[in-house]
Design an enzyme around this catalytic site. Structure first.
Site, PDB file in Angstrom:
ATOM      1  N   HIS A   1     -29.725 -28.019  17.187  1.00 49.12           N
ATOM      2  CA  HIS A   1     -29.941 -29.320  17.820  1.00 49.12           C
ATOM      3  C   HIS A   1     -31.421 -29.648  17.968  1.00 49.12           C
ATOM      4  O   HIS A   1     -31.773 -30.819  18.157  1.00 49.12           O
ATOM      5  CB  HIS A   1     -29.304 -29.333  19.213  1.00 49.12           C
ATOM      6  CG  HIS A   1     -27.935 -29.936  19.257  1.00 49.12           C
ATOM      7  ND1 HIS A   1     -27.615 -31.127  18.640  1.00 49.12           N
ATOM      8  CD2 HIS A   1     -26.794 -29.527  19.889  1.00 49.12           C
ATOM      9  CE1 HIS A   1     -26.349 -31.420  18.869  1.00 49.12           C
ATOM     10  NE2 HIS A   1     -25.827 -30.471  19.622  1.00 49.12           N
TER      11      HIS A   1
ATOM     12  N   GLU B   1     -23.760 -34.501  17.156  1.00 50.51           N
ATOM     13  CA  GLU B   1     -22.782 -33.424  17.359  1.00 50.51           C
ATOM     14  C   GLU B   1     -22.014 -33.074  16.093  1.00 50.51           C
ATOM     15  O   GLU B   1     -21.833 -31.907  15.761  1.00 50.51           O
ATOM     16  CB  GLU B   1     -21.825 -33.777  18.495  1.00 50.51           C
ATOM     17  CG  GLU B   1     -22.479 -33.876  19.863  1.00 50.51           C
ATOM     18  CD  GLU B   1     -23.157 -32.586  20.311  1.00 50.51           C
ATOM     19  OE1 GLU B   1     -22.942 -31.523  19.684  1.00 50.51           O
ATOM     20  OE2 GLU B   1     -23.909 -32.641  21.302  1.00 50.51           O
TER      21      GLU B   1
ATOM     22  N   ALA C   1     -22.512 -25.350  26.167  1.00 45.86           N
ATOM     23  CA  ALA C   1     -23.943 -25.106  26.278  1.00 45.86           C
ATOM     24  C   ALA C   1     -24.652 -26.439  26.118  1.00 45.86           C
ATOM     25  O   ALA C   1     -24.041 -27.442  25.757  1.00 45.86           O
ATOM     26  CB  ALA C   1     -24.423 -24.109  25.230  1.00 45.86           C
ATOM     27  N   MET C   2     -25.962 -26.434  26.376  1.00 45.32           N
ATOM     28  CA  MET C   2     -26.729 -27.670  26.331  1.00 45.32           C
ATOM     29  C   MET C   2     -28.078 -27.424  25.685  1.00 45.32           C
ATOM     30  O   MET C   2     -28.771 -26.471  26.033  1.00 45.32           O
ATOM     31  CB  MET C   2     -26.897 -28.210  27.755  1.00 45.32           C
ATOM     32  CG  MET C   2     -27.654 -29.517  27.834  1.00 45.32           C
ATOM     33  SD  MET C   2     -26.829 -30.819  26.876  1.00 45.32           S
ATOM     34  CE  MET C   2     -28.237 -31.773  26.355  1.00 45.32           C
ATOM     35  N   GLU C   3     -28.456 -28.334  24.760  1.00 50.35           N
ATOM     36  CA  GLU C   3     -29.603 -28.109  23.878  1.00 50.35           C
ATOM     37  C   GLU C   3     -30.925 -28.599  24.440  1.00 50.35           C
ATOM     38  O   GLU C   3     -31.849 -28.903  23.675  1.00 50.35           O
ATOM     39  CB  GLU C   3     -29.348 -28.797  22.532  1.00 50.35           C
ATOM     40  CG  GLU C   3     -29.365 -30.326  22.556  1.00 50.35           C
ATOM     41  CD  GLU C   3     -28.024 -30.983  22.785  1.00 50.35           C
ATOM     42  OE1 GLU C   3     -27.865 -32.171  22.462  1.00 50.35           O
ATOM     43  OE2 GLU C   3     -27.110 -30.300  23.292  1.00 50.35           O
ATOM     44  N   ASN C   4     -31.093 -28.700  25.762  1.00 50.43           N
ATOM     45  CA  ASN C   4     -32.342 -29.191  26.344  1.00 50.43           C
ATOM     46  C   ASN C   4     -33.545 -28.613  25.603  1.00 50.43           C
ATOM     47  O   ASN C   4     -33.614 -27.429  25.319  1.00 50.43           O
ATOM     48  CB  ASN C   4     -32.440 -28.790  27.815  1.00 50.43           C
ATOM     49  CG  ASN C   4     -31.135 -28.968  28.547  1.00 50.43           C
ATOM     50  OD1 ASN C   4     -30.649 -30.065  28.707  1.00 50.43           O
ATOM     51  ND2 ASN C   4     -30.553 -27.853  28.971  1.00 50.43           N
TER      52      ASN C   4
ATOM     53  N   GLU D   1     -26.803 -34.331  30.299  1.00 48.39           N
ATOM     54  CA  GLU D   1     -26.037 -35.078  29.304  1.00 48.39           C
ATOM     55  C   GLU D   1     -24.616 -35.283  29.827  1.00 48.39           C
ATOM     56  O   GLU D   1     -23.991 -34.331  30.295  1.00 48.39           O
ATOM     57  CB  GLU D   1     -25.991 -34.334  27.966  1.00 48.39           C
ATOM     58  CG  GLU D   1     -25.375 -35.173  26.871  1.00 48.39           C
ATOM     59  CD  GLU D   1     -25.382 -34.495  25.504  1.00 48.39           C
ATOM     60  OE1 GLU D   1     -24.750 -35.026  24.589  1.00 48.39           O
ATOM     61  OE2 GLU D   1     -26.000 -33.423  25.341  1.00 48.39           O
TER      62      GLU D   1
ATOM     63  N   GLU E   1     -26.804 -24.769  19.405  1.00 50.00           N
ATOM     64  CA  GLU E   1     -27.801 -25.342  20.315  1.00 50.00           C
ATOM     65  C   GLU E   1     -29.212 -25.246  19.722  1.00 50.00           C
ATOM     66  O   GLU E   1     -30.032 -26.149  19.924  1.00 50.00           O
ATOM     67  CB  GLU E   1     -27.740 -24.666  21.683  1.00 50.00           C
ATOM     68  CG  GLU E   1     -26.372 -24.713  22.354  1.00 50.00           C
ATOM     69  CD  GLU E   1     -25.750 -26.096  22.417  1.00 50.00           C
ATOM     70  OE1 GLU E   1     -26.486 -27.103  22.456  1.00 50.00           O
ATOM     71  OE2 GLU E   1     -24.506 -26.194  22.413  1.00 50.00           O
TER      72      GLU E   1
END
Length: 782
Positions: free
Chosen positions: A204, A223, A165-168, A22, A201
């Site tokens: 999400h 977001e 952080a990233m919500e993959n 992202e 996260e």
């Protein structure tokens, strides 16, 4: 990937390879139309790697083919994600990692395997993140009826990461700062951030993954909504009043400043050069406030109805902010057309109010007026105003909270009151019901009304807010060399109430009521910022308070110390509140009234030194070390300062997150030679400009040290320009954010503003300047 210092796409971090896609990282891995509305099912992701070096092979979704030998010392695993997703949610992590595992049984009875990975030496710091994850899953089921939809949920902590952080989907990748925590290395603030970001996260999974954005202009759709959800989660698990105060402090410190500068934009931006520049406080924090206003207008029950309809209509789709607004309106049978102005218009609105009371008819009249000083072309917003009335004499609530809706430029509201003993005092914007600046037009009554609210308001946020306004008024008067005894008496009376009142209930609330406004929040109310004078004015008021109440602060500090003896460490709201209040007391106890008195400087340094040596938590160590980092002008006191800084560094034993704290404490010092310290730390063996956390810990913290960064000689501007020149070719995302420290030049006096503009022009002419930094600098020069 080993040379990918931008940390976007596929790159190497320590013992692992990982991805960050992202917003537009997937195109750095392979050719792909990576728009967020291009959703595909990644049915089979096969990972092959050296088995000895990289035993852990992770991707999105469920593991359909566990790792097996494929010859040549390699092994291979296959993952499948059954849910269509845009490529920005694709993730892969390969490494030699440790982990902890657990499980969660969903409301429908499905058992989900949970696993959190990190570098092996950090595995003992993962327990709190796991607890937070399980709490998040349970809360989302209870609050919104949303159940997790895969058989596996993995989280990986990465040391080199541009974001939080990233919500993959099914494989969250986290900056280590938001997942690692234990008593020895994490402060209470760290624990709170871990809980909040783990929740964010996870949430999400539905608000961002199952329903995603049609295009990146809609970023706040996922977001803003998810920040609101993580705020509600933290408030429900802790204290809603405390969480609200903390969130609004952050909003004012970052987003209000953004709204008043050249990077000001609506929560749904209309254009961009580099998408990464729009992961902003406006999109996130103001976006969350816009979502909160839906709940305020529609009630929590109405908001839940809107959420249910939103998922019913759009699950598995890429949609827009308008689709969310339509779901809220249709589910509740209301017209929210005017509410779209919050998505279209930038700037922080001003809400002015005046009130009057006619005792002959027992009628109270409130007039509300809205304006947009930074963007006069704005059309009126639809503003929910939570409102109540307090009796100035009895302290009783004459009118419980009602939500008024302001849609015109100005509207008047009338109320019939009974049992009025004194003057009815309006309590406006309870719970900070809209992201606006509030002004009382009853100037002659403003101070007395604020004192009533600070003493009696039943709304925890507004009670705190009233005290902050009393403190701010005195600081601004001191800044203008016009702080009279009346203004100072109001400050001292409010502090006395906060020290002794039995109505506050929560130690954290009491602690926040005893804190003066930050320099950043004060600056937001100034037309022209003079950072050095502002720090001096705030310091003068603080000295008055410290001198007046030192015995009371000392007594409360001792009482709390005695209560905490032998009590096991915990991170519940009660324990955090005690530590927070005790450290506020320490701050006032060690406030030096006369810096030329070396005996006083040394005595205060000894108190802080003793606090540090007795501390068994990171929170208490940081409180003491921060006080000592400001010490100068007394050789014996400086020796205590240096001893503590050395001890802290040695005790860190190379722990990256603890060493970040060591850098940050020194960068935020009020010492006159702090820039010299920062420059020396840039050459320290532990400093690495390629690591975003380390760079932010030292350089970004220094730019937030307003009086030092904005030194009259321009030395702070010279420093950041040199850093940007070195950093931009390595990591444009981080560099562009540092360019932001120079773009508010119109808010400062002419001399500082001129120097900032000169540096922006110099940066713009750098050979090969990234689009990220070019966009910020260009907007700053407009």
């Amino acid at each position: 990937p080993e040379d990918n210092t931008q940390l976007s796409g596929f790159y190497k971090s320590g013992p692992m390879y990982c991805s960050q896609c992202e917003a537009e990282g997937f195109r750095r891995i392979t050719y792909y139309p990576d728009r967020p509305d291009n959703m595909a099912t990644f049915k089979s992701v096969r990972i092959t790697a050296d088995k000895a070096k990289y035993p852990v092979l992770l991707s999105n979704g469920n593991l359909i083919k566990p790792a097996e030998d494929v010859g040549g010392g390699k092994h291979s695993a296959t993952w499948s994600d059954p849910f269509p997703k845009p490529s920005y949610l694709f993730a892969i992590v390969v490494g030699d990692l440790g982990s902890i595992s657990d499980s969660f049984t969903t409301s429908s009875g499905r058992k989900v395997h949970l696993e959190i990975f990190s570098e092996k030496e950090n595995v003992d710091k993962l327990d709190y993140a796991m607890e937070s994850l399980k709490n998040s899953m349970k809360w989302d089921e209870d609050k919104f009826g949303l159940e997790y939809d895969l058989d596996i949920y993995n989280v990986v902590a990465v040391n080199d990461f541009n974001m939080g952080a990233m919500e993959n989907k099914g494989l969250n990748v986290f900056n280590t700062a938001y997942v690692l925590a234990d008593q020895k290395t994490a402060s209470d603030g760290d624990y709170e951030r871990v809980e909040g970001v783990i929740g964010h996260e996870y949430f999400h999974n539905w608000t961002g993954n199952r329903v995603t954005c049609r295009d990146w202009f809609q970023l706040t759709l996922k977001e803003g909504l998810t920040v609101f959800r993580d705020q509600e989660f933290s408030g429900d698990l802790g204290s809603n009043d405390v969480t609200r105060i903390e969130n609004v402090r952050g909003l004012r410190g970052r987003q209000f400043a953004e709204d008043s500068g050249p990077m000001s934009h609506p929560i749904r931006p209309e254009s961009y050069i580099a998408m990464d520049n729009f992961y902003t406080a406006t999109v996130y924090s103001k976006g969350a406030e816009v979502i909160r206003m839906y709940q305020t207008l529609l009630t929590p029950e109405g908001f839940r109805k809107g959420m249910d309809l939103y998922f019913e209509r759009h699950d598995g789709s890429a949609v827009t902010c308008d689709d969310f607004r339509a779901a809220m309106a249709d589910a509740n049978g209301v017209n929210l057309d005017q509410f779209e102005n919050w998505y279209l218009q930038n700037g922080t609105p001003t809400l002015s109010y005046s009130s009057s009371y006619d005792p002959s008819t027992s009628t109270f009249t409130l007039t509300l007026t809205q304006s947009s000083p930074t963007n006069p072309s704005n059309k009126p917003f639809h503003i929910p105003v939570s409102f109540g009335i307090i009796d100035s004499s009895s302290g009783e609530e004459l009118l419980p909270t009602e939500v008024l809706e302001l849609k015109e430029e100005s509207s008047a509201f009338t109320f019939k009151l009974s049992n009025v003993a004194g003057n009815p005092v309006p309590s406006i914007l309870r719970g900070f019901s809209a992201p606006v600046k509030l002004i009382n037009e009853n100037v002659d009554e403003a101070t007395s009304q604020l004192q009533t609210l600070a003493a009696y308001d039943t709304d925890g946020f507004n009670r705190w807010e009233a005290g902050q306004k009393i403190f701010s008024s005195a600081i601004f008067a001191e800044l203008d060399e016009n702080c009279d005894s009346e203004a100072l008496d109001a400050v001292l009376t409010t502090f006395q109430q906060s020290l002794t009142s039995d109505k506050l209930g929560d130690d954290s609330i009491r602690a926040y009521n005893l804190m003066l406004p930050t320099e950043g929040s004060l600056a937001e109310d100034l037309e022209t910022i003079e950072p050095v004078k502002l720090r001096e004015a705030r310091g003068t008021i603080k000295k008055h308070v410290a001198k007046k109440f030192k015995p009371q602060f000392q007594a409360l500090y001792t009482k709390l110390t005695d209560e905490m003896k032998g009590v096991p460490f915990a991170v519940d709201s009660k324990s955090i509140g005690r530590r927070r209040l005790r450290n506020v007391c320490l701050d006032f106890i060690t406030t030096t009234v006369d810096r030329s008195d070396e005996d006083e400087v040394l005595a205060n340094a000894k108190v802080a030194h003793s606090h540090y040596r007795a501390a068994n938590t990171m929170t208490d160590k940081l409180a003491a070390m921060s006080i000592l980092s400001n010490v100068y002008g007394c050789a014996e006191a400086e020796a205590l300062r240096d001893e503590v800084l050395t001890h802290f560094f040695e005790e860190a034993a190379g722990d990256a997150l603890v060493i970040n704290k060591w850098f940050s404490v020194q960068a935020s010092s009020t010492k006159p030679d702090v820039l010299d310290d920062v420059k020396k730390l840039m050459d320290h063996p532990e400093f690495n400009i390629k690591n975003p956390n380390r760079c932010r810990a030292l350089v970004s913290v220094f730019t937030a040290n307003s009086a030092a960064f904005h030194a009259e000689d321009g030395s702070g501007y010279d420093f950041i320009t040199d850093v940007i020149k070195e950093l931009d070719p390595l990591n444009p995302q981080v560099a562009s954010r540092m360019c932001g420290s120079l773009i508010q030049h119109k808010r400062y006096d002419a001399g500082r503003g001129k120097m900032m503009v000169e540096k922006l022009k110099l940066i713009k002419d750098f050979d090969g300047l990234s689009p990220d930094s070019f966009e910020v600098v260009s907007r700053g020069l407009k």
